[in-house]
Structure formats: C-alpha cells, structure tokens
Scaffold this motif. Structure first.
Motif, PDB file in Angstrom:
ATOM      1  N   THR A 126       1.006  -1.304  -0.013  1.00 36.89           N
ATOM      2  CA  THR A 126      -0.130  -0.156   0.081  1.00 36.89           C
ATOM      3  C   THR A 126       0.730   1.383  -0.203  1.00 36.89           C
ATOM      4  O   THR A 126       1.726   1.537   0.919  1.00 36.89           O
ATOM      5  CB  THR A 126      -0.921   0.091   1.152  1.00 36.89           C
ATOM      6  OG1 THR A 126      -1.972  -1.223   1.195  1.00 36.89           O
ATOM      7  CG2 THR A 126      -1.710   1.305   1.329  1.00 36.89           C
ATOM      8  N   LEU A 127       0.691   2.327  -1.040  1.00 39.76           N
ATOM      9  CA  LEU A 127       1.440   3.246  -1.140  1.00 39.76           C
ATOM     10  C   LEU A 127       0.516   4.505  -1.247  1.00 39.76           C
ATOM     11  O   LEU A 127      -0.538   4.427  -1.590  1.00 39.76           O
ATOM     12  CB  LEU A 127       2.167   3.254  -2.271  1.00 39.76           C
ATOM     13  CG  LEU A 127       3.322   2.105  -2.578  1.00 39.76           C
ATOM     14  CD1 LEU A 127       3.921   2.175  -4.043  1.00 39.76           C
ATOM     15  CD2 LEU A 127       4.357   1.951  -1.549  1.00 39.76           C
ATOM     16  N   GLN A 128       1.124   5.794  -0.733  1.00 38.50           N
ATOM     17  CA  GLN A 128       0.341   6.864  -0.769  1.00 38.50           C
ATOM     18  C   GLN A 128       1.335   8.190  -0.963  1.00 38.50           C
ATOM     19  O   GLN A 128       2.619   8.015  -0.362  1.00 38.50           O
ATOM     20  CB  GLN A 128      -0.269   7.133   0.542  1.00 38.50           C
ATOM     21  CG  GLN A 128      -1.140   8.169   0.472  1.00 38.50           C
ATOM     22  CD  GLN A 128      -2.224   8.410   1.828  1.00 38.50           C
ATOM     23  OE1 GLN A 128      -2.180   7.658   2.720  1.00 38.50           O
ATOM     24  NE2 GLN A 128      -3.151   9.362   1.649  1.00 38.50           N
ATOM     25  N   TYR A 129       1.030   8.919  -1.760  1.00 38.74           N
ATOM     26  CA  TYR A 129       2.032   9.953  -2.004  1.00 38.74           C
ATOM     27  C   TYR A 129       2.141  10.937  -0.869  1.00 38.74           C
ATOM     28  O   TYR A 129       1.045  10.940  -0.081  1.00 38.74           O
ATOM     29  CB  TYR A 129       1.560  10.960  -3.236  1.00 38.74           C
ATOM     30  CG  TYR A 129       1.822  10.033  -4.690  1.00 38.74           C
ATOM     31  CD1 TYR A 129       3.269   9.898  -5.162  1.00 38.74           C
ATOM     32  CD2 TYR A 129       0.630   9.673  -5.327  1.00 38.74           C
ATOM     33  CE1 TYR A 129       3.345   9.305  -6.079  1.00 38.74           C
ATOM     34  CE2 TYR A 129       1.005   8.990  -6.303  1.00 38.74           C
ATOM     35  CZ  TYR A 129       2.050   8.714  -6.959  1.00 38.74           C
ATOM     36  OH  TYR A 129       2.403   8.004  -8.054  1.00 38.74           O
ATOM     37  N   GLN A 130       3.198  11.705  -0.532  1.00 43.35           N
ATOM     38  CA  GLN A 130       3.352  12.296   0.640  1.00 43.35           C
ATOM     39  C   GLN A 130       3.900  13.812   0.149  1.00 43.35           C
ATOM     40  O   GLN A 130       4.776  13.876  -0.757  1.00 43.35           O
ATOM     41  CB  GLN A 130       4.450  11.748   1.578  1.00 43.35           C
ATOM     42  CG  GLN A 130       4.284  10.317   1.680  1.00 43.35           C
ATOM     43  CD  GLN A 130       3.499   9.907   2.845  1.00 43.35           C
ATOM     44  OE1 GLN A 130       3.395  10.790   3.952  1.00 43.35           O
ATOM     45  NE2 GLN A 130       2.656   9.004   2.762  1.00 43.35           N
ATOM     46  N   LEU A 131       3.766  14.902   0.831  1.00 41.91           N
ATOM     47  CA  LEU A 131       4.191  16.148   1.098  1.00 41.91           C
ATOM     48  C   LEU A 131       5.063  16.426   2.022  1.00 41.91           C
ATOM     49  O   LEU A 131       4.788  16.517   3.227  1.00 41.91           O
ATOM     50  CB  LEU A 131       3.091  17.212   0.705  1.00 41.91           C
ATOM     51  CG  LEU A 131       3.399  18.903   0.588  1.00 41.91           C
ATOM     52  CD1 LEU A 131       4.114  19.060  -0.874  1.00 41.91           C
ATOM     53  CD2 LEU A 131       2.364  19.479   0.784  1.00 41.91           C
ATOM     54  N   CYS A 132       6.302  16.888   1.473  1.00 42.77           N
ATOM     55  CA  CYS A 132       7.412  17.330   2.691  1.00 42.77           C
ATOM     56  C   CYS A 132       7.254  18.803   2.691  1.00 42.77           C
ATOM     57  O   CYS A 132       7.421  19.534   1.753  1.00 42.77           O
ATOM     58  CB  CYS A 132       8.760  16.823   2.405  1.00 42.77           C
ATOM     59  SG  CYS A 132       9.877  17.174   3.473  1.00 42.77           S
ATOM     60  N   GLU A 133       6.877  19.411   3.968  1.00 43.57           N
ATOM     61  CA  GLU A 133       6.697  20.562   4.207  1.00 43.57           C
ATOM     62  C   GLU A 133       7.150  21.134   5.347  1.00 43.57           C
ATOM     63  O   GLU A 133       6.978  20.458   6.379  1.00 43.57           O
ATOM     64  CB  GLU A 133       5.217  21.418   3.892  1.00 43.57           C
ATOM     65  CG  GLU A 133       4.244  20.521   4.783  1.00 43.57           C
ATOM     66  CD  GLU A 133       2.809  21.028   4.574  1.00 43.57           C
ATOM     67  OE1 GLU A 133       2.605  21.737   3.890  1.00 43.57           O
ATOM     68  OE2 GLU A 133       2.000  20.508   5.490  1.00 43.57           O
ATOM     69  N   ALA A 134       7.532  22.513   5.660  1.00 43.05           N
ATOM     70  CA  ALA A 134       8.271  22.854   6.690  1.00 43.05           C
ATOM     71  C   ALA A 134       7.277  22.658   8.128  1.00 43.05           C
ATOM     72  O   ALA A 134       7.766  22.191   9.223  1.00 43.05           O
ATOM     73  CB  ALA A 134       8.659  24.280   6.639  1.00 43.05           C
ATOM     74  N   ARG A 135       5.892  23.075   7.914  1.00 43.50           N
ATOM     75  CA  ARG A 135       5.160  23.249   9.026  1.00 43.50           C
ATOM     76  C   ARG A 135       4.732  21.636   9.541  1.00 43.50           C
ATOM     77  O   ARG A 135       5.024  21.454  10.827  1.00 43.50           O
ATOM     78  CB  ARG A 135       3.820  23.536   8.633  1.00 43.50           C
ATOM     79  CG  ARG A 135       2.893  23.681   9.847  1.00 43.50           C
ATOM     80  CD  ARG A 135       1.753  24.464   9.215  1.00 43.50           C
ATOM     81  NE  ARG A 135       0.897  23.824   8.204  1.00 43.50           N
ATOM     82  CZ  ARG A 135      -0.100  24.451   7.604  1.00 43.50           C
ATOM     83  NH1 ARG A 135      -0.477  25.785   8.077  1.00 43.50           N
ATOM     84  NH2 ARG A 135      -0.714  23.882   6.553  1.00 43.50           N
ATOM     85  N   ALA A 136       4.798  20.713   8.533  1.00 45.64           N
ATOM     86  CA  ALA A 136       4.477  19.273   9.010  1.00 45.64           C
ATOM     87  C   ALA A 136       5.643  18.682   9.656  1.00 45.64           C
ATOM     88  O   ALA A 136       5.679  17.937  10.457  1.00 45.64           O
ATOM     89  CB  ALA A 136       4.118  18.677   7.744  1.00 45.64           C
ATOM     90  N   ALA A 137       7.001  19.092   8.991  1.00 46.52           N
ATOM     91  CA  ALA A 137       8.007  18.534   9.434  1.00 46.52           C
ATOM     92  C   ALA A 137       8.435  19.059  10.844  1.00 46.52           C
ATOM     93  O   ALA A 137       8.941  18.328  11.822  1.00 46.52           O
ATOM     94  CB  ALA A 137       9.311  18.685   8.511  1.00 46.52           C
ATOM     95  N   SER A 138       8.088  20.223  11.167  1.00 48.54           N
ATOM     96  CA  SER A 138       8.528  20.948  12.353  1.00 48.54           C
ATOM     97  C   SER A 138       7.571  20.423  13.572  1.00 48.54           C
ATOM     98  O   SER A 138       7.743  19.778  14.592  1.00 48.54           O
ATOM     99  CB  SER A 138       8.249  22.397  12.262  1.00 48.54           C
ATOM    100  OG  SER A 138       8.522  22.914  13.548  1.00 48.54           O
ATOM    101  N   HIS A 139       6.152  20.130  13.135  1.00 50.96           N
ATOM    102  CA  HIS A 139       5.304  19.908  13.915  1.00 50.96           C
ATOM    103  C   HIS A 139       5.523  18.090  14.273  1.00 50.96           C
ATOM    104  O   HIS A 139       5.475  17.672  15.687  1.00 50.96           O
ATOM    105  CB  HIS A 139       3.866  19.581  13.345  1.00 50.96           C
ATOM    106  CG  HIS A 139       2.808  18.922  14.256  1.00 50.96           C
ATOM    107  ND1 HIS A 139       2.268  19.460  15.577  1.00 50.96           N
ATOM    108  CD2 HIS A 139       2.125  17.951  14.226  1.00 50.96           C
ATOM    109  CE1 HIS A 139       1.302  19.020  16.000  1.00 50.96           C
ATOM    110  NE2 HIS A 139       0.997  17.679  15.132  1.00 50.96           N
ATOM    111  N   ALA A 140       6.141  17.393  13.453  1.00 51.18           N
ATOM    112  CA  ALA A 140       6.182  16.141  13.823  1.00 51.18           C
ATOM    113  C   ALA A 140       7.503  15.758  14.466  1.00 51.18           C
ATOM    114  O   ALA A 140       7.327  15.111  15.385  1.00 51.18           O
ATOM    115  CB  ALA A 140       6.419  15.179  12.393  1.00 51.18           C
ATOM    116  N   LEU A 141       8.355  16.490  14.361  1.00 54.79           N
ATOM    117  CA  LEU A 141       9.620  16.524  15.147  1.00 54.79           C
ATOM    118  C   LEU A 141       9.336  16.942  16.608  1.00 54.79           C
ATOM    119  O   LEU A 141       9.833  16.459  17.386  1.00 54.79           O
ATOM    120  CB  LEU A 141      10.754  17.112  14.735  1.00 54.79           C
ATOM    121  CG  LEU A 141      12.026  17.253  15.338  1.00 54.79           C
ATOM    122  CD1 LEU A 141      12.461  15.904  15.445  1.00 54.79           C
ATOM    123  CD2 LEU A 141      13.100  18.011  14.612  1.00 54.79           C
ATOM    124  N   GLY A 142       8.535  17.903  16.713  1.00 62.02           N
ATOM    125  CA  GLY A 142       8.194  18.253  18.031  1.00 62.02           C
ATOM    126  C   GLY A 142       7.574  17.351  18.750  1.00 62.02           C
ATOM    127  O   GLY A 142       7.611  17.264  19.867  1.00 62.02           O
TER     128      GLY A 142
END
Length: 403
Positions: free
Chosen positions: A301-317
C-alpha cells in the motif's frame, strides 16, 4: 572493548568551523579529553567534504590526542554540533563519550576483500557480541558503493527489535564521493558499531511528511517503476494528489512530493509514523509510470506524501516531546542527529531548525551528527532507509526494565 565500570556515563562535544588546521584539530581533541576527565570509550567524528584531502591527518590527530578506544564516523555534505547545523561550509564535529560497563564493537558491512555483504548476525557472533546485552547499532555507509537496503533486510530478518541508526556518508553536490572511517583509516562500503551493556539506544525518526491524495495497493510494478496503483496509473494517482493541494501548496511542492509505503499499525507502533517515505524520481504522463526510490511489489500500500516545513516541524516536536517524557527519569548523555540534505535551510528557511529543537528539549548534552544522503532508523520492530527525515539516537544509562 569494555569500559571501566567505575567511570560515570557522560559525553562532551565540539563543532570546529573552518578548513583543516593541524593545530586546531589537536587543540579540540585534547580539550575534549580533558573535559571528559579520561580517555574516551567512543569518539564520533563527522567532517565536511573540504576535509577529504586531509582525512589521514585528521584521523591520526584525533586518534593520538583523543586516545579514544573506538573512533568511527564519516564525511557529510554538512556537519552538526553545538546546537548548530553548519551547512555547506567547512568544518568538523567531534564528540567523546565515557560509557561505563558497556562494550562497543565495530563491525564491517562487507565480507573480507569485498566479497559480498557480511551477514550481520554472523558478523556480530564472530566478534563476541552478546545479543542479550545488545541495544542497537550505528551504521555509516557509502551510498555510491554499498546496497544498504539489501543489508537492512539481512539485519531485520536476523535481529528484529534491535534498532539501527545512522546514515549515508556524503560529499560535495554532484560529486559521487563519500568516506567512512574506523579508527585511523577509511573503510570500503561502510562500518557498523554495536552497543552492548547498561545503556539505552533510544531512536526517534521524524519523517516530516503528510499524506496527500488516497492510499492504493500496488497492482503493477517493475522494480522501482510503478505502473498502476489500484485501478489507475501511478501518474493519474499522483496528478490527483497534486490537485488536492491548495494553490499555495502547489507552488511549494516542486521537488517535495514523495511516496510512502504504509506499514501495518501493529508494526509501526505509532499513529501517523507508519510510512517509510522515499523520493519520487520521475513521472511520465504518456505511459503513466512513476519512478520511485524503493522497490515496489504488488500488494504493497502506497500513498504520495508532501514534505513541508510546518508538517516537518510539528512531527519533530511531537516526537521529541514523547522522547523527553520517556527519558525524563534517565536523561541522555548525548544525541546523534542524522538529517536529510533536503532539510535545514532548504526546507525551513532558517538555520539550525532540527538541532535547535533537540537542544531545547535536551539542553545539556552534546549533539553530534551530519546531513546525510539517506537516513537510517527504526519504525516499529524494523530499521529502514528514509528520505527527508531527521533520525536521532539518544544514548544514556538504562533503567533495568528498558531495552
């Protein structure tokens, strides 16, 4: 190598900026050893590509003046240390650790004389590693020579539940050169370092992407070429995912649309982190094919992803908040940060984003690392190669009930 059981577990680190200077390397190594109060059990060294002509001298100086029992590291496009991401500028990052009662075992990733991949379980057994005391391993490898995903399959089959952290060595952009070191020499392929004993090897992998469009099973693929996802071509699914974005998101999406392989919830163990994310390498609207940075098989099962600053910062936090709570009773003595080349200023538009977040949660420890061409870290029981991620390993004294 077993450390002195009476010593305290601690670490010290330094980021040295600028080009190679013998006197400065000597000064840094001596200063860190003095701060530690003893010769270190472990030295981690990461150098920018400007140091490639001086690697023999750099390794010799750190070995002689640092007096570490084990020295491992590699080159990276940029280096990380002292809460700074020293991007696209010359320098090196060095950290020394005292790890009482622990055993550190370097191991090759290739068979002697380069005769194929070394079997991880057999290699560790030959070197006397006790799996009851094994906590995890750091791995640094040359992405231009070494098939890391094939090696990870062997590791995951033989050693599920034992995490691998680390990343792909690198050099200057457009130059397919990378160097991995072990003690005073560079090594072909790569090097691993097994950690045994009363310590934790706590891994955090923040992939920094959000799913877009819909998830579909692979219905036709050839190696890393996707032809159909569900009933439609891989390109049609990609186009729909792109069209689901806002106009502002579309403008920022160039080069930042990736693809994620979904992992079963039982394996991923975390909500929202159950994807292994890789690059989209190209797309052909005529044939409907999409080239991706992983081997695809029908049924995945695959799904396209968008790498964006807001999502990256939220995930790391979010992940660092959890790590802080998990480790609050036994704070780490050091952290190893391996960040994708596509992060840093390129993604966030500001300096020191990832290392700054780590240092805010864990302000009193050395953080050492580099920007990688691919990051290694676990999702659930198994370790994977990631893209656009920040992979972090925290090292510290282990509570009796944690492995």
């Amino acid at each position: 190598m077993t450390t002195r059981p009476e010593a305290s577990m601690r670490g010290v680190g330094c980021l040295k900026t600028g080009v190679f200077e013998e006197g400065e390397v000597r000064k840094v190594a001596c200063s860190l050893r003095e701060q530690l109060g003893q010769p270190p059990d472990l030295a981690l060294l990461f150098a920018s590509p400007e140091y490639r002509s001086f690697l023999p001298d750099l390794l010799e100086l750190v070995t002689i003046h640092g007096q570490a029992s084990v020295l491992v590291g590699c080159t990276g496009s940029s280096v990380i240390g002292e809460a700074k991401e020293w991007e696209d500028r010359p320098g090196f990052s060095l950290a020394f650790f005292s790890l009482p009662g622990c055993r550190l075992t370097p191991f090759p990733l290739l068979e002697p004389r380069g005769e194929g991949l070394a079997d991880p379980a057999a290699t560790l057994s030959q070197r006397g590693v006790d799996l009851d005391r094994l906590r995890g391993a750091l791995v640094f490898y040359d992405p231009f020579e070494f098939p890391i995903e094939n090696w990870l399959v062997l590791w995951n089959e033989a050693l599920p539940g034992f995490p691998v952290g680390g990343g792909a060595a690198g050099g200057k952009a457009q130059e397919n050169e990378a160097w991995v070191f072990w003690d005073r020499q560079t090594v072909p392929g790569g090097i691993g370092l097994a950690f045994e004993g009363p310590l934790y090897f706590h891994c955090v992998v923040s992939q920094g992407c959000r799913p877009i469009g819909e998830a579909y099973p692979v219905t036709r693929a050839d190696r890393n070429i996707l032809y159909t996802l569900g009933p439609d071509s891989a390109y049609q699914v990609l186009h729909r995912a792109f069209e689901s974005l806002t106009e502002e998101e579309k403008e920022k999406a160039r080069g930042r649309i990736l693809i994620g392989m979904a992992l079963p919830e039982a394996l991923s163990g975390t909500r929202g982190e159950g994807f292994v994310v890789r690059n989209v390498l190209g797309a052909d609207p005529v044939s409907g094919a999409v080239a991706i940075g992983m081997m695809a098989q029908p049924g995945q099962t695959l799904q396209y992803q968008l790498c964006e600053a807001r999502a990256a910062s939220h995930a790391l936090g979010r992940l660092l908040t959890k790590a802080y709570r998990d480790l609050e009773m036994r704070p780490p003595v050091g952290a190893f940060l391996f960040a994708c080349n596509g992060r840093g200023r390129r993604l966030f538009g500001i300096p020191d984003h990832d290392v700054g977040m780590v240092s805010r949660f864990f302000p009193d420890i050395p953080i050492v690392g580099f920007f990688a061409n691919g990051e290694l870290g676990p999702v659930g029981l198994f370790s994977y190669l990631h893209s656009f991620s920040a992979s972090i390993v925290f090292l510290g004294p282990e509570p009796a009930q944690v492995r």
